[in-house]
Design a protein around this motif. Sequence first.
Motif, PDB file in Angstrom:
ATOM      1  N   VAL A  24       0.843  -1.231   0.057  1.00 46.38           N
ATOM      2  CA  VAL A  24       0.035  -0.024   0.079  1.00 46.38           C
ATOM      3  C   VAL A  24       1.026   1.294   0.004  1.00 46.38           C
ATOM      4  N   THR A  25       1.918   1.268   0.761  1.00 42.36           N
ATOM      5  CA  THR A  25       2.932   2.333   0.709  1.00 42.36           C
ATOM      6  C   THR A  25       3.714   2.294  -0.627  1.00 42.36           C
ATOM      7  N   VAL A  26       3.905   1.257  -1.379  1.00 39.80           N
ATOM      8  CA  VAL A  26       4.502   1.317  -2.520  1.00 39.80           C
ATOM      9  C   VAL A  26       3.817   2.033  -3.434  1.00 39.80           C
ATOM     10  N   MET A  27       2.186   1.674  -3.606  1.00 41.58           N
ATOM     11  CA  MET A  27       1.322   2.234  -4.495  1.00 41.58           C
ATOM     12  C   MET A  27       1.106   3.635  -4.445  1.00 41.58           C
ATOM     13  N   ALA A  28       1.165   4.183  -3.011  1.00 42.54           N
ATOM     14  CA  ALA A  28       1.019   5.528  -2.872  1.00 42.54           C
ATOM     15  C   ALA A  28       2.078   6.313  -3.321  1.00 42.54           C
ATOM     16  N   LYS A  29       3.393   5.872  -3.351  1.00 44.98           N
ATOM     17  CA  LYS A  29       4.635   6.396  -3.342  1.00 44.98           C
ATOM     18  C   LYS A  29       4.537   6.508  -5.002  1.00 44.98           C
ATOM     19  N   GLN A  30       4.253   5.195  -5.561  1.00 44.30           N
ATOM     20  CA  GLN A  30       4.231   5.452  -7.501  1.00 44.30           C
ATOM     21  C   GLN A  30       3.104   6.510  -7.769  1.00 44.30           C
ATOM     22  N   LYS A  31       2.047   6.453  -7.116  1.00 45.01           N
ATOM     23  CA  LYS A  31       0.999   7.316  -7.478  1.00 45.01           C
ATOM     24  C   LYS A  31       1.498   8.860  -7.527  1.00 45.01           C
ATOM     25  N   GLU A  32       2.252   9.162  -6.252  1.00 44.92           N
ATOM     26  CA  GLU A  32       2.647  10.374  -6.241  1.00 44.92           C
ATOM     27  C   GLU A  32       3.533  10.850  -7.201  1.00 44.92           C
ATOM     28  N   GLN A  33       4.533   9.686  -7.722  1.00 44.01           N
ATOM     29  CA  GLN A  33       5.461   9.925  -8.644  1.00 44.01           C
ATOM     30  C   GLN A  33       5.052  10.179  -9.786  1.00 44.01           C
ATOM     31  N   ALA A  34       3.861   9.484 -10.599  1.00 39.34           N
ATOM     32  CA  ALA A  34       3.366   9.886 -11.764  1.00 39.34           C
ATOM     33  C   ALA A  34       2.508  11.337 -11.652  1.00 39.34           C
TER      34      ALA A  34
ATOM     35  N   ILE B 145       2.418  17.018 -13.233  1.00 37.01           N
ATOM     36  CA  ILE B 145       2.262  18.517 -12.669  1.00 37.01           C
ATOM     37  C   ILE B 145       3.695  19.443 -13.136  1.00 37.01           C
ATOM     38  N   ALA B 146       4.729  18.450 -13.354  1.00 37.93           N
ATOM     39  CA  ALA B 146       6.063  18.959 -13.788  1.00 37.93           C
ATOM     40  C   ALA B 146       5.847  19.350 -15.244  1.00 37.93           C
ATOM     41  N   SER B 147       5.060  18.809 -16.018  1.00 33.19           N
ATOM     42  CA  SER B 147       4.836  18.970 -17.408  1.00 33.19           C
ATOM     43  C   SER B 147       3.704  19.824 -17.902  1.00 33.19           C
ATOM     44  N   GLY B 148       2.876  20.450 -16.582  1.00 34.95           N
ATOM     45  CA  GLY B 148       2.002  21.303 -16.859  1.00 34.95           C
ATOM     46  C   GLY B 148       0.589  20.875 -16.954  1.00 34.95           C
ATOM     47  N   GLY B 149       0.265  19.566 -16.251  1.00 32.30           N
ATOM     48  CA  GLY B 149      -0.954  18.918 -15.946  1.00 32.30           C
ATOM     49  C   GLY B 149      -0.945  18.151 -14.881  1.00 32.30           C
ATOM     50  N   GLY B 150      -1.657  17.318 -14.701  1.00 31.54           N
ATOM     51  CA  GLY B 150      -1.766  16.665 -12.936  1.00 31.54           C
ATOM     52  C   GLY B 150      -2.900  16.898 -12.512  1.00 31.54           C
TER      53      GLY B 150
ATOM     54  N   GLU C 140      -6.379  14.849 -21.610  1.00 31.23           N
ATOM     55  CA  GLU C 140      -6.505  14.377 -20.131  1.00 31.23           C
ATOM     56  C   GLU C 140      -6.098  12.849 -20.392  1.00 31.23           C
ATOM     57  N   ILE C 141      -5.441  12.451 -19.299  1.00 31.59           N
ATOM     58  CA  ILE C 141      -4.916  10.983 -19.186  1.00 31.59           C
ATOM     59  C   ILE C 141      -5.122  10.420 -17.880  1.00 31.59           C
ATOM     60  N   TRP C 142      -5.493   8.941 -18.178  1.00 30.55           N
ATOM     61  CA  TRP C 142      -5.866   7.958 -17.238  1.00 30.55           C
ATOM     62  C   TRP C 142      -4.789   7.030 -16.932  1.00 30.55           C
ATOM     63  N   LEU C 143      -4.419   7.194 -15.309  1.00 30.66           N
ATOM     64  CA  LEU C 143      -3.540   6.149 -15.201  1.00 30.66           C
ATOM     65  C   LEU C 143      -3.984   5.309 -13.799  1.00 30.66           C
ATOM     66  N   PRO C 144      -3.607   3.975 -13.792  1.00 30.33           N
ATOM     67  CA  PRO C 144      -4.067   3.172 -12.664  1.00 30.33           C
ATOM     68  C   PRO C 144      -3.585   3.801 -11.246  1.00 30.33           C
ATOM     69  N   GLY C 145      -4.646   3.902 -10.576  1.00 31.14           N
ATOM     70  CA  GLY C 145      -4.352   4.500  -9.231  1.00 31.14           C
ATOM     71  C   GLY C 145      -4.580   6.191  -8.961  1.00 31.14           C
ATOM     72  N   SER C 146      -4.471   6.579 -10.018  1.00 31.61           N
ATOM     73  CA  SER C 146      -4.517   8.100 -10.337  1.00 31.61           C
ATOM     74  C   SER C 146      -5.731   8.749 -10.786  1.00 31.61           C
ATOM     75  N   GLY C 147      -6.377   7.881 -11.690  1.00 34.53           N
ATOM     76  CA  GLY C 147      -7.564   8.112 -12.419  1.00 34.53           C
ATOM     77  C   GLY C 147      -7.519   9.177 -13.633  1.00 34.53           C
ATOM     78  N   TRP C 148      -8.232  10.001 -13.850  1.00 34.56           N
ATOM     79  CA  TRP C 148      -8.136  10.904 -14.886  1.00 34.56           C
ATOM     80  C   TRP C 148      -7.507  12.145 -14.458  1.00 34.56           C
ATOM     81  N   ARG C 149      -6.424  12.530 -15.180  1.00 30.48           N
ATOM     82  CA  ARG C 149      -5.651  14.003 -14.738  1.00 30.48           C
ATOM     83  C   ARG C 149      -5.687  14.746 -16.086  1.00 30.48           C
ATOM     84  N   SER C 150      -5.349  15.890 -15.797  1.00 37.57           N
ATOM     85  CA  SER C 150      -5.170  16.912 -16.972  1.00 37.57           C
ATOM     86  C   SER C 150      -3.892  16.515 -17.692  1.00 37.57           C
ATOM     87  N   TYR C 151      -3.715  16.717 -19.051  1.00 37.62           N
ATOM     88  CA  TYR C 151      -2.672  16.516 -19.838  1.00 37.62           C
ATOM     89  C   TYR C 151      -2.267  17.490 -20.738  1.00 37.62           C
ATOM     90  N   SER C 152      -0.954  18.088 -20.535  1.00 40.10           N
ATOM     91  CA  SER C 152      -0.574  19.216 -21.395  1.00 40.10           C
ATOM     92  C   SER C 152       0.304  18.806 -22.337  1.00 40.10           C
TER      93      SER C 152
END
Length: 337
Positions: A162-172, A177-182, A307-319
Amino acid sequence: MAATFLRRAKPVLALLAAIFVLLAAPPAAHADPDEEGASKKLRTALESAVKGHVEAKQKLAASKKRQGQLKTTLAQAKGQSAQLTGRVGEIANRSYRQGRLGAMTMLLNTGSSDEFMDRMIRLDQMAQVDSHTLAGYRDALTTAEKAGTAIELEIKEQQKQVTVMAKQKEQAETALIASGGGTLTSGFGNGKSPKAKAAPRNGNGELPGESCSADDPTTTGCITPRLLNALQQSRAIGFKRHTSCFAQRASGGEHPQGKACDFSAAPGGFENVDASGDDRTYGNNLAAYLVDNADRLGVMYVIWYREIWLPGSGWRSYSGSGGPAAAHTNHVHLSIL
Protein backbone atom coordinates in the motif's frame (compact mmCIF):
# COMPACT_ATOMS: atom_id res chain seq x y z
CA MET A 1 -9.73 33.62 -85.18
CA ALA A 2 -7.55 34.15 -82.12
CA ALA A 3 -10.47 35.63 -80.22
CA THR A 4 -12.63 32.61 -81.08
CA PHE A 5 -9.90 30.23 -79.88
CA LEU A 6 -9.51 32.09 -76.60
CA ARG A 7 -13.26 32.14 -76.04
CA ARG A 8 -13.52 28.37 -76.56
CA ALA A 9 -10.42 27.66 -74.46
CA LYS A 10 -11.63 29.56 -71.37
CA PRO A 11 -13.69 26.66 -69.92
CA VAL A 12 -10.78 24.26 -70.46
CA LEU A 13 -8.31 26.68 -68.88
CA ALA A 14 -10.64 27.20 -65.93
CA LEU A 15 -10.93 23.45 -65.40
CA LEU A 16 -7.15 23.01 -65.58
CA ALA A 17 -6.69 25.85 -63.08
CA ALA A 18 -9.14 24.23 -60.67
CA ILE A 19 -7.36 20.89 -60.95
CA PHE A 20 -4.01 22.63 -60.32
CA VAL A 21 -5.39 24.29 -57.19
CA LEU A 22 -6.70 20.97 -55.85
CA LEU A 23 -3.41 19.23 -56.51
CA ALA A 24 -1.37 22.05 -55.01
CA ALA A 25 -3.55 22.40 -51.89
CA PRO A 26 -2.43 20.46 -48.80
CA PRO A 27 -4.47 17.34 -47.94
CA ALA A 28 -6.90 17.26 -45.01
CA ALA A 29 -4.06 16.22 -42.71
CA HIS A 30 -4.76 12.48 -42.59
CA ALA A 31 -1.22 11.66 -41.48
CA ASP A 32 -0.44 9.61 -38.39
CA PRO A 33 0.52 11.57 -35.27
CA ASP A 34 4.30 11.86 -35.14
CA GLU A 35 5.39 13.48 -31.92
CA GLU A 36 2.65 13.32 -29.29
CA GLY A 37 3.65 16.22 -27.10
CA ALA A 38 5.20 14.28 -24.23
CA SER A 39 8.87 14.48 -23.34
CA LYS A 40 10.92 11.31 -22.98
CA LYS A 41 11.41 12.21 -19.32
CA LEU A 42 7.65 12.32 -18.73
CA ARG A 43 7.00 9.05 -20.54
CA THR A 44 9.80 7.31 -18.63
CA ALA A 45 8.47 8.61 -15.32
CA LEU A 46 4.90 7.55 -16.12
CA GLU A 47 5.94 4.10 -17.31
CA SER A 48 8.05 3.52 -14.20
CA ALA A 49 5.31 4.75 -11.87
CA VAL A 50 2.51 2.79 -13.51
CA LYS A 51 4.49 -0.45 -13.67
CA GLY A 52 5.51 -0.03 -10.03
CA HIS A 53 1.90 0.66 -9.04
CA VAL A 54 0.52 -2.33 -10.95
CA GLU A 55 3.21 -4.66 -9.56
CA ALA A 56 2.47 -3.53 -6.00
CA LYS A 57 -1.27 -3.93 -6.61
CA GLN A 58 -0.74 -7.50 -7.84
CA LYS A 59 1.42 -8.32 -4.82
CA LEU A 60 -1.23 -6.81 -2.55
CA ALA A 61 -3.94 -8.95 -4.15
CA ALA A 62 -1.77 -12.07 -3.89
CA SER A 63 -1.06 -11.36 -0.22
CA LYS A 64 -4.77 -10.91 0.54
CA LYS A 65 -5.50 -14.20 -1.22
CA ARG A 66 -2.84 -15.98 0.83
CA GLN A 67 -4.20 -14.38 4.00
CA GLY A 68 -7.65 -15.70 3.18
CA GLN A 69 -6.26 -19.22 2.72
CA LEU A 70 -4.32 -18.94 5.97
CA LYS A 71 -7.43 -17.83 7.83
CA THR A 72 -9.21 -20.93 6.57
CA THR A 73 -6.30 -23.11 7.71
CA LEU A 74 -6.27 -21.39 11.09
CA ALA A 75 -10.01 -21.89 11.56
CA GLN A 76 -9.75 -25.58 10.61
CA ALA A 77 -6.80 -26.13 12.96
CA LYS A 78 -8.61 -24.43 15.85
CA GLY A 79 -11.72 -26.49 15.17
CA GLN A 80 -9.71 -29.70 15.12
CA SER A 81 -7.90 -28.86 18.35
CA ALA A 82 -11.23 -27.96 20.00
CA GLN A 83 -12.68 -31.35 19.01
CA LEU A 84 -9.67 -33.17 20.46
CA THR A 85 -9.48 -31.15 23.66
CA GLY A 86 -12.05 -33.32 25.47
CA ARG A 87 -10.37 -36.56 24.46
CA VAL A 88 -6.95 -35.24 25.43
CA GLY A 89 -8.39 -34.36 28.85
CA GLU A 90 -9.77 -37.86 29.26
CA ILE A 91 -6.38 -39.38 28.39
CA ALA A 92 -4.65 -37.09 30.86
CA ASN A 93 -7.12 -37.96 33.67
CA ARG A 94 -6.88 -41.69 33.01
CA SER A 95 -3.09 -41.57 32.95
CA TYR A 96 -3.11 -39.63 36.20
CA ARG A 97 -5.52 -42.06 37.93
CA GLN A 98 -3.98 -45.31 36.73
CA GLY A 99 -0.41 -44.60 35.85
CA ARG A 100 1.88 -47.44 34.82
CA LEU A 101 1.17 -49.50 37.97
CA GLY A 102 -2.55 -49.45 37.24
CA ALA A 103 -1.99 -51.02 33.85
CA MET A 104 0.33 -53.66 35.31
CA THR A 105 -2.22 -54.52 38.05
CA MET A 106 -4.89 -54.88 35.38
CA LEU A 107 -2.73 -57.40 33.51
CA LEU A 108 -1.74 -59.39 36.59
CA ASN A 109 -5.30 -59.73 37.84
CA THR A 110 -6.25 -62.16 35.11
CA GLY A 111 -7.52 -65.73 35.52
CA SER A 112 -6.01 -67.23 32.38
CA SER A 113 -3.41 -66.68 29.69
CA ASP A 114 -6.15 -65.94 27.13
CA GLU A 115 -7.60 -63.22 29.34
CA PHE A 116 -4.09 -61.83 29.86
CA MET A 117 -3.48 -61.64 26.12
CA ASP A 118 -6.90 -60.08 25.53
CA ARG A 119 -6.26 -57.33 28.08
CA MET A 120 -2.77 -56.75 26.74
CA ILE A 121 -4.13 -56.27 23.20
CA ARG A 122 -6.79 -53.84 24.44
CA LEU A 123 -4.22 -51.84 26.36
CA ASP A 124 -2.02 -51.65 23.27
CA GLN A 125 -4.94 -50.50 21.12
CA MET A 126 -5.86 -47.87 23.69
CA ALA A 127 -2.26 -46.66 23.75
CA GLN A 128 -2.25 -46.36 19.95
CA VAL A 129 -5.52 -44.39 19.96
CA ASP A 130 -4.20 -42.14 22.71
CA SER A 131 -0.96 -41.60 20.81
CA HIS A 132 -2.84 -40.76 17.58
CA THR A 133 -5.13 -38.36 19.41
CA LEU A 134 -2.28 -36.60 21.13
CA ALA A 135 -0.30 -36.32 17.87
CA GLY A 136 -3.33 -34.87 16.04
CA TYR A 137 -3.91 -32.37 18.83
CA ARG A 138 -0.25 -31.33 18.83
CA ASP A 139 -0.25 -30.95 15.01
CA ALA A 140 -3.41 -28.86 15.11
CA LEU A 141 -1.90 -26.49 17.67
CA THR A 142 1.33 -26.21 15.64
CA THR A 143 -0.59 -25.52 12.42
CA ALA A 144 -2.70 -22.87 14.13
CA GLU A 145 0.39 -21.18 15.55
CA LYS A 146 2.18 -21.15 12.15
CA ALA A 147 -0.92 -19.87 10.37
CA GLY A 148 -1.30 -17.06 12.89
CA THR A 149 2.34 -16.02 12.41
CA ALA A 150 2.01 -16.18 8.61
CA ILE A 151 -1.11 -14.00 8.71
CA GLU A 152 0.80 -11.36 10.66
CA LEU A 153 3.53 -11.41 7.97
CA GLU A 154 0.94 -11.05 5.20
CA ILE A 155 -0.57 -8.03 6.95
CA LYS A 156 2.88 -6.43 7.05
CA GLU A 157 3.37 -7.26 3.35
CA GLN A 158 0.06 -5.61 2.50
CA GLN A 159 0.97 -2.48 4.43
CA LYS A 160 4.27 -2.39 2.51
CA GLN A 161 2.58 -2.66 -0.89
CA VAL A 162 0.00 0.00 0.00
CA THR A 163 2.91 2.33 0.81
CA VAL A 164 4.58 1.47 -2.51
CA MET A 165 1.37 2.15 -4.43
CA ALA A 166 0.98 5.53 -2.75
CA LYS A 167 4.59 6.42 -3.60
CA GLN A 168 4.19 5.40 -7.25
CA LYS A 169 0.96 7.36 -7.50
CA GLU A 170 2.72 10.44 -6.16
CA GLN A 171 5.59 9.92 -8.62
CA ALA A 172 3.23 9.82 -11.60
CA GLU A 173 1.27 12.87 -10.53
CA THR A 174 4.44 14.83 -9.77
CA ALA A 175 5.71 14.09 -13.29
CA LEU A 176 2.43 15.28 -14.80
CA ILE A 177 2.44 18.47 -12.73
CA ALA A 178 6.01 19.19 -13.81
CA SER A 179 4.87 18.97 -17.45
CA GLY A 180 1.97 21.38 -16.93
CA GLY A 181 -0.83 18.90 -16.11
CA GLY A 182 -1.78 16.62 -13.25
CA THR A 183 -5.01 18.28 -12.09
CA LEU A 184 -7.80 15.84 -11.17
CA THR A 185 -10.52 15.79 -13.86
CA SER A 186 -13.94 14.20 -14.32
CA GLY A 187 -12.59 12.06 -17.16
CA PHE A 188 -14.47 9.44 -19.14
CA GLY A 189 -16.01 6.12 -18.20
CA ASN A 190 -18.43 4.95 -15.54
CA GLY A 191 -17.79 1.21 -15.44
CA LYS A 192 -20.80 0.44 -17.65
CA SER A 193 -18.90 -0.38 -20.86
CA PRO A 194 -19.19 -3.90 -22.33
CA LYS A 195 -16.73 -6.35 -20.78
CA ALA A 196 -13.67 -7.06 -22.90
CA LYS A 197 -12.06 -10.48 -23.19
CA ALA A 198 -9.31 -10.50 -20.59
CA ALA A 199 -5.69 -10.78 -21.65
CA PRO A 200 -3.96 -13.99 -20.46
CA ARG A 201 -2.25 -13.87 -17.06
CA ASN A 202 0.19 -16.11 -15.20
CA GLY A 203 -0.99 -18.43 -12.46
CA ASN A 204 -0.13 -15.81 -9.83
CA GLY A 205 -2.30 -13.22 -11.58
CA GLU A 206 0.57 -11.23 -13.09
CA LEU A 207 0.68 -10.23 -16.75
CA PRO A 208 3.39 -12.19 -18.59
CA GLY A 209 6.23 -10.38 -20.33
CA GLU A 210 5.61 -10.08 -24.07
CA SER A 211 7.64 -9.09 -27.10
CA CYS A 212 6.61 -7.42 -30.35
CA SER A 213 5.72 -10.78 -31.88
CA ALA A 214 2.25 -10.37 -33.42
CA ASP A 215 1.57 -8.84 -36.84
CA ASP A 216 0.13 -5.35 -36.54
CA PRO A 217 -3.10 -5.27 -38.60
CA THR A 218 -2.88 -1.47 -38.81
CA THR A 219 0.67 -1.19 -40.21
CA THR A 220 3.43 -3.40 -41.58
CA GLY A 221 5.05 -3.55 -38.13
CA CYS A 222 4.50 -5.70 -35.06
CA ILE A 223 2.67 -5.42 -31.75
CA THR A 224 2.48 -7.50 -28.57
CA PRO A 225 -0.24 -10.16 -28.26
CA ARG A 226 -1.74 -8.16 -25.37
CA LEU A 227 -2.10 -5.03 -27.50
CA LEU A 228 -3.54 -7.12 -30.33
CA ASN A 229 -6.20 -8.41 -27.93
CA ALA A 230 -7.08 -4.85 -26.87
CA LEU A 231 -7.31 -3.76 -30.52
CA GLN A 232 -9.48 -6.74 -31.45
CA GLN A 233 -11.77 -6.25 -28.47
CA SER A 234 -12.30 -2.56 -29.24
CA ARG A 235 -13.06 -3.33 -32.89
CA ALA A 236 -15.44 -6.13 -31.93
CA ILE A 237 -17.84 -3.67 -30.28
CA GLY A 238 -17.68 -1.07 -33.06
CA PHE A 239 -14.56 1.09 -32.62
CA LYS A 240 -13.39 0.52 -36.18
CA ARG A 241 -12.24 3.97 -37.31
CA HIS A 242 -8.71 4.47 -38.61
CA THR A 243 -6.07 3.22 -36.16
CA SER A 244 -2.29 3.13 -36.23
CA CYS A 245 -0.20 1.13 -33.75
CA PHE A 246 3.43 0.32 -34.53
CA ALA A 247 5.60 3.31 -35.47
CA GLN A 248 9.30 4.10 -35.41
CA ARG A 249 9.66 7.42 -33.61
CA ALA A 250 12.75 9.34 -32.69
CA SER A 251 11.22 10.19 -29.32
CA GLY A 252 10.77 6.52 -28.45
CA GLY A 253 7.77 5.59 -26.34
CA GLU A 254 5.54 2.52 -26.57
CA HIS A 255 4.78 2.68 -30.32
CA PRO A 256 8.21 1.35 -31.41
CA GLN A 257 7.82 -1.45 -28.85
CA GLY A 258 4.47 -2.49 -30.26
CA LYS A 259 2.71 -1.51 -27.04
CA ALA A 260 0.63 1.48 -28.17
CA CYS A 261 -2.14 2.37 -30.62
CA ASP A 262 -3.57 5.69 -31.79
CA PHE A 263 -7.30 5.61 -32.59
CA SER A 264 -8.41 8.51 -34.81
CA ALA A 265 -11.60 10.26 -33.78
CA ALA A 266 -12.52 11.06 -37.39
CA PRO A 267 -13.59 8.18 -39.68
CA GLY A 268 -11.10 9.03 -42.42
CA GLY A 269 -7.94 9.41 -40.39
CA PHE A 270 -6.01 11.78 -38.13
CA GLU A 271 -7.35 15.22 -39.02
CA ASN A 272 -5.35 18.20 -37.83
CA VAL A 273 -8.32 19.66 -35.94
CA ASP A 274 -9.90 19.20 -32.52
CA ALA A 275 -12.57 16.51 -32.67
CA SER A 276 -16.12 17.75 -32.26
CA GLY A 277 -19.66 16.46 -32.59
CA ASP A 278 -19.87 12.76 -33.46
CA ASP A 279 -16.07 12.48 -33.59
CA ARG A 280 -15.75 13.80 -30.05
CA THR A 281 -18.45 11.39 -28.84
CA TYR A 282 -16.66 8.51 -30.54
CA GLY A 283 -13.42 9.39 -28.73
CA ASN A 284 -15.23 9.81 -25.40
CA ASN A 285 -16.85 6.38 -25.71
CA LEU A 286 -13.62 4.67 -26.78
CA ALA A 287 -11.63 6.22 -23.93
CA ALA A 288 -14.33 5.12 -21.49
CA TYR A 289 -14.32 1.58 -22.86
CA LEU A 290 -10.54 1.24 -22.53
CA VAL A 291 -10.52 2.59 -18.97
CA ASP A 292 -13.52 0.55 -17.84
CA ASN A 293 -11.64 -2.55 -19.05
CA ALA A 294 -8.18 -1.40 -17.97
CA ASP A 295 -7.47 -4.33 -15.66
CA ARG A 296 -8.80 -6.90 -18.13
CA LEU A 297 -6.79 -5.48 -21.03
CA GLY A 298 -3.62 -4.59 -19.11
CA VAL A 299 -3.82 -0.85 -19.79
CA MET A 300 -0.85 1.29 -18.78
CA TYR A 301 -2.48 4.62 -19.64
CA VAL A 302 -5.02 6.26 -21.94
CA ILE A 303 -4.76 9.82 -23.27
CA TRP A 304 -7.68 11.71 -24.81
CA TYR A 305 -8.61 15.36 -25.19
CA ARG A 306 -5.98 16.86 -22.90
CA GLU A 307 -6.61 14.25 -20.21
CA ILE A 308 -4.70 11.13 -19.19
CA TRP A 309 -5.86 8.11 -17.20
CA LEU A 310 -3.41 6.21 -15.00
CA PRO A 311 -4.02 3.22 -12.68
CA GLY A 312 -4.31 4.53 -9.14
CA SER A 313 -4.49 8.18 -10.18
CA GLY A 314 -7.57 8.14 -12.40
CA TRP A 315 -8.12 10.92 -14.96
CA ARG A 316 -5.74 13.89 -14.79
CA SER A 317 -5.16 16.89 -16.99
CA TYR A 318 -2.55 16.39 -19.70
CA SER A 319 -0.60 19.19 -21.32
CA GLY A 320 0.74 18.19 -24.73
CA SER A 321 2.77 20.94 -26.38
CA GLY A 322 1.62 21.40 -29.96
CA GLY A 323 -1.44 20.90 -32.11
CA PRO A 324 -4.30 18.37 -31.94
CA ALA A 325 -1.92 15.40 -32.18
CA ALA A 326 0.13 16.56 -29.18
CA ALA A 327 -2.95 17.49 -27.16
CA HIS A 328 -4.64 14.24 -28.21
CA THR A 329 -7.76 16.06 -29.30
CA ASN A 330 -7.91 14.23 -32.63
CA HIS A 331 -7.10 10.71 -31.44
CA VAL A 332 -7.22 8.42 -28.42
CA HIS A 333 -3.84 7.06 -27.35
CA LEU A 334 -3.61 3.64 -25.67
CA SER A 335 -0.47 2.23 -24.06
CA ILE A 336 -0.45 -1.36 -22.81
CA LEU A 337 1.70 -2.87 -20.08
